[in-house]
Write a protein that holds these residues in place. Structure first.
Motif, mmCIF file in Angstrom:
data_model
loop_
_atom_site.group_PDB
_atom_site.id
_atom_site.type_symbol
_atom_site.label_atom_id
_atom_site.label_comp_id
_atom_site.label_asym_id
_atom_site.label_seq_id
_atom_site.Cartn_x
_atom_site.Cartn_y
_atom_site.Cartn_z
ATOM 1 N N LEU A 56 0.998 -1.739 0.065
ATOM 2 C CA LEU A 56 0.000 -0.156 -0.223
ATOM 3 C C LEU A 56 0.698 1.495 -0.039
ATOM 4 C CD1 LEU A 56 -2.556 -1.028 2.455
ATOM 5 C CD2 LEU A 56 -2.724 -0.739 0.074
ATOM 6 N N PRO A 57 2.111 1.814 -1.107
ATOM 7 C CA PRO A 57 2.458 2.906 -1.253
ATOM 8 C C PRO A 57 1.897 4.275 -0.969
ATOM 9 C CG PRO A 57 2.517 1.704 -3.005
ATOM 10 C CD PRO A 57 1.508 0.631 -2.225
ATOM 11 N N ARG A 58 2.070 4.853 -0.797
ATOM 12 C CA ARG A 58 2.227 5.970 -0.330
ATOM 13 C C ARG A 58 2.529 7.004 -2.028
ATOM 14 N NH1 ARG A 58 0.657 5.127 4.671
ATOM 15 N NH2 ARG A 58 -0.063 3.163 3.539
ATOM 16 N N GLU A 83 -12.071 9.418 0.109
ATOM 17 C CA GLU A 83 -12.296 8.917 -0.954
ATOM 18 C C GLU A 83 -11.675 7.833 -1.347
ATOM 19 O OE1 GLU A 83 -11.510 10.490 -5.975
ATOM 20 O OE2 GLU A 83 -10.907 11.663 -3.969
ATOM 21 N N ILE A 84 -12.752 6.148 -2.369
ATOM 22 C CA ILE A 84 -12.234 5.509 -2.720
ATOM 23 C C ILE A 84 -12.434 4.816 -3.805
ATOM 24 C CG2 ILE A 84 -12.652 2.478 -2.136
ATOM 25 C CD1 ILE A 84 -13.987 3.270 0.207
ATOM 26 N N ARG A 85 -11.344 5.156 -4.511
ATOM 27 C CA ARG A 85 -11.639 4.974 -5.651
ATOM 28 C C ARG A 85 -10.834 3.561 -6.478
ATOM 29 N NH1 ARG A 85 -7.849 9.530 -6.049
ATOM 30 N NH2 ARG A 85 -6.022 8.341 -6.658
ATOM 31 N N GLU A 86 -10.458 3.210 -7.982
ATOM 32 C CA GLU A 86 -10.521 1.463 -7.874
ATOM 33 C C GLU A 86 -9.302 0.692 -7.276
ATOM 34 O OE1 GLU A 86 -11.162 -0.840 -12.103
ATOM 35 O OE2 GLU A 86 -10.860 1.164 -12.339
ATOM 36 N N VAL A 112 -2.059 3.859 -2.243
ATOM 37 C CA VAL A 112 -2.545 3.057 -3.253
ATOM 38 C C VAL A 112 -2.135 1.275 -3.452
ATOM 39 C CG1 VAL A 112 -1.057 3.018 -4.795
ATOM 40 C CG2 VAL A 112 -2.655 3.052 -6.500
ATOM 41 N N SER A 113 -3.193 0.588 -4.281
ATOM 42 C CA SER A 113 -3.440 -0.579 -3.965
ATOM 43 C C SER A 113 -2.134 -0.987 -5.236
ATOM 44 C CB SER A 113 -4.334 -2.038 -4.290
ATOM 45 O OG SER A 113 -4.157 -2.974 -4.396
ATOM 46 N N ALA A 114 -1.230 -2.056 -4.629
ATOM 47 C CA ALA A 114 0.450 -2.013 -5.917
ATOM 48 C C ALA A 114 0.343 -3.950 -5.851
ATOM 49 C CB ALA A 114 0.816 -1.124 -5.536
ATOM 50 N N SER A 115 0.129 -4.061 -6.726
ATOM 51 C CA SER A 115 0.628 -5.468 -7.204
ATOM 52 C C SER A 115 2.547 -5.844 -6.819
ATOM 53 C CB SER A 115 1.256 -6.089 -8.668
ATOM 54 O OG SER A 115 1.380 -7.243 -8.577
ATOM 55 N N ILE A 124 -7.774 -2.508 -5.451
ATOM 56 C CA ILE A 124 -8.130 -2.587 -3.985
ATOM 57 C C ILE A 124 -9.549 -3.942 -4.171
ATOM 58 C CG2 ILE A 124 -8.450 -1.730 -1.878
ATOM 59 C CD1 ILE A 124 -8.572 1.097 -2.665
ATOM 60 N N PRO A 125 -8.445 -4.823 -3.373
ATOM 61 C CA PRO A 125 -9.181 -6.175 -2.826
ATOM 62 C C PRO A 125 -10.788 -6.089 -2.643
ATOM 63 C CG PRO A 125 -7.034 -6.369 -2.066
ATOM 64 C CD PRO A 125 -6.721 -5.244 -1.969
ATOM 65 N N GLU A 126 -11.134 -6.397 -3.612
ATOM 66 C CA GLU A 126 -13.147 -6.880 -2.300
ATOM 67 C C GLU A 126 -13.485 -6.334 -1.340
ATOM 68 O OE1 GLU A 126 -16.331 -4.934 -3.273
ATOM 69 O OE2 GLU A 126 -14.277 -5.897 -5.488
ATOM 70 N N GLU A 127 -12.922 -7.533 -0.213
ATOM 71 C CA GLU A 127 -12.862 -7.624 0.749
ATOM 72 C C GLU A 127 -12.298 -6.351 1.402
ATOM 73 O OE1 GLU A 127 -12.567 -11.082 4.107
ATOM 74 O OE2 GLU A 127 -10.927 -11.173 2.669
#
Lengths: 141, 141, 141, 141
Positions: A56-58, A83-86, A112-115, A124-127
Motif C-alpha cells: 500500500l505505497p503512498r 475517497e475510495i477509488r478503484e 494505492v494498491s500495488a501488486s 483494491i481487494p474486494e474484501e
C-alpha cells in the motif's frame, strides 16, 4: 460520522530546535494512525501484503500546520476515509491537542494498491474495499 | 530558469521495510535542500533568526511520490522559488534519481515569516525578500 | 594511522527541543559514515548482500556524548577499524566539530556477518576481511 | 524487584530495508520509556526543567541487539534505575517481544543533571533523587 481515533504522546525525539514537533513527524503520526485503523479492522499491513499480495505505497501526502505541538502534548488523531477509488484510497487526518482541543494539523495520505510482484497499481481487494466502503458509507448517509 | 540543486545519498536509515525511502523522509530532504539554499545565499536559519528575529515555520507541506528511491541511490533535489507573498514563500521541489534521471518525487513547502516573540506572521524582511525575488525574477523573465 | 573521514552538516530535523542534535542521530551518523567507508572501498551494503549473500546487522552500539552539536554545525566523522573477529567487526567513530575542532562524541558499532538465508552469524567473506585487515593492518605497523 | 514497564508498537516508519526495526530507534524507545517513567512519578521533562532549572542530557548510550523486532510487533520495555551518582543516573532497559517473550535488546542511558544556565553538571535535585533512590532502594532490599 464514524471515524477512527487514536492518541499519540509527543516524545522528546519528535521535537526540533524550535521546541515544537518537527513537521515531518506529522506524516509519521498519520501513518501510525492508519496502521492502527487497519488493526481496528482486524488486520495489519503485513497481513494485507501476505493475504492479497499487495503493498500500500503512498502516492501523495499533504499537511497543513495550524498550531505547534510541543513536548509531552497528548495528540488525538482522527482518520476518516475520504475517497475510495478503484485502485486507491484517500485518508483524511485531523490532529488535535487533547488538552486544549485546538486543531494542530490537518492533512491526507493517498494510498494505492500495488501488486507486490509488478509494483503496478491494481484494484483494491474486494474484501478490503468493502470494509473501507462500509466505513465511508456510514459517514455519508 | 535558475534553480538551486543539491544531492542527497540515500542512507540505510532512510529506508523502510518496503526497501524504499520512507515517504516522510522526502520532507526532510526538502527541508535540507532549503537549508542549503539559504547557505548558498550566504546565511542560515540561525542567522535569519538572530538577524531578523523571525522563525520560518512551515505552514503547508505536500509531496507526490512517483517512483521509489532505494538505498544508495544518489538523489538530486532541485528547489525553485514558487511564490513570494508578503509574509510567506512557497518553495517547489523536484527529486530525481541522479543515476537514471527519473523523477522520484515532486512537492512543496510553504514557509511563513513569524515573529520570534509573538509567533505571529509578519512581513518577510525586505533584504531576504529581495534575494528571493531576485531569484524568482530571474526565472520568469 | 589511516582512517576514513566524512563530513555531515547538522540539519534542522536532526535537532531536538534542547536545540542540539538528538543523541539517537549520532548512531545514524555512525552508520552513514560506515556506508561511505564501504563505498570508498568500492562497494555498498546492497552489493555485499548480493555478492556474499550476507547482511551486516548491528549487534552492539555505544556512544559517549561530550559536547553538544548544534544546527548548521559541520561535523567530521572519523571511522577506524577497531577489531576484526571471525564473524564480526567493530568500527570506532569519533565526531568532531569541524569549525572548533572540539570532540563532540565517540563510540562504536559492532557489526556481524549474517547469512541472508538463516540469519546466523557466518565468517566474514575472505575478500571483505582482507580489505578490512589491510585497513586495520596499516594502522598498527 | 520493582521496575517501570511500558509497551511500544513497532510502526512501519521504525523499520529499515532489512525489514526489522532500525537499530537507532531502540534508543528512541529507551528515551520514550524514560519519559513515561517520569510521568509515572508525577512529572515530565519540561516540569523538571522549569522546577529545578536543569536539563537531563544523555552522556552515554549503549545497546546490545539480540533478536530483530519487526513491523507490528508489540514491544515491552522495562526500565530499572541502575546507578544513582551525585550528578548522574544510569537507567537500564530491556526490550522484549510481548508476543514471544523473547529478549530483543538490552542497554542503558546515562543521564546527567545539568544547569540550564551554565550547562555544567550539578547535583541531582534532592527531591528527584529521593524518588529515584526510593525506586532503586526497593529493588535492592
Amino acid at each position: 460520522m464514524p471515524s477512527f481515533k487514536t492518541t499519540i504522546r509527543v516524545s522528546w525525539a519528535d521535537t526540533d530546535a524550535a521546541q515544537v514537533v518537527h513537521f515531518s513527524n506529522f506524516f509519521r503520526f498519520f501513518e501510525k494512525t492508519e496502521e492502527e485503523f487497519y488493526r481496528s479492522l482486524g488486520f495489519n499491513f503485513d497481513q494485507i501484503v501476505s493475504k492479497y499480495n499487495i503493498w500500500l505505497p503512498r502516492v501523495e501526502a499533504y499537511c497543513q500546520f495550524k498550531k505547534p505541538a510541543k513536548f509531552d502534548n497528548l495528540l488525538e488523531i482522527e482518520l476518516t476515509v475520504g475517497e475510495i477509488r478503484e485502485k486507491a484510497v484517500k485518508y483524511l487526518f485531523k490532529v488535535r491537542n487533547k488538552g486544549t482541543a485546538e486543531t494542530i494539523a490537518e492533512g491526507y495520505l493517498t494510498v494505492v494498491s500495488a501488486s507486490k510482484q509488478t509494483g503496478k497499481a491494481i484494484e483494491i481487494p474486494e474484501e478490503l474495499k468493502k470494509q473501507l466502503k462500509f466505513f465511508a458509507a456510514d459517514r455519508n448517509p
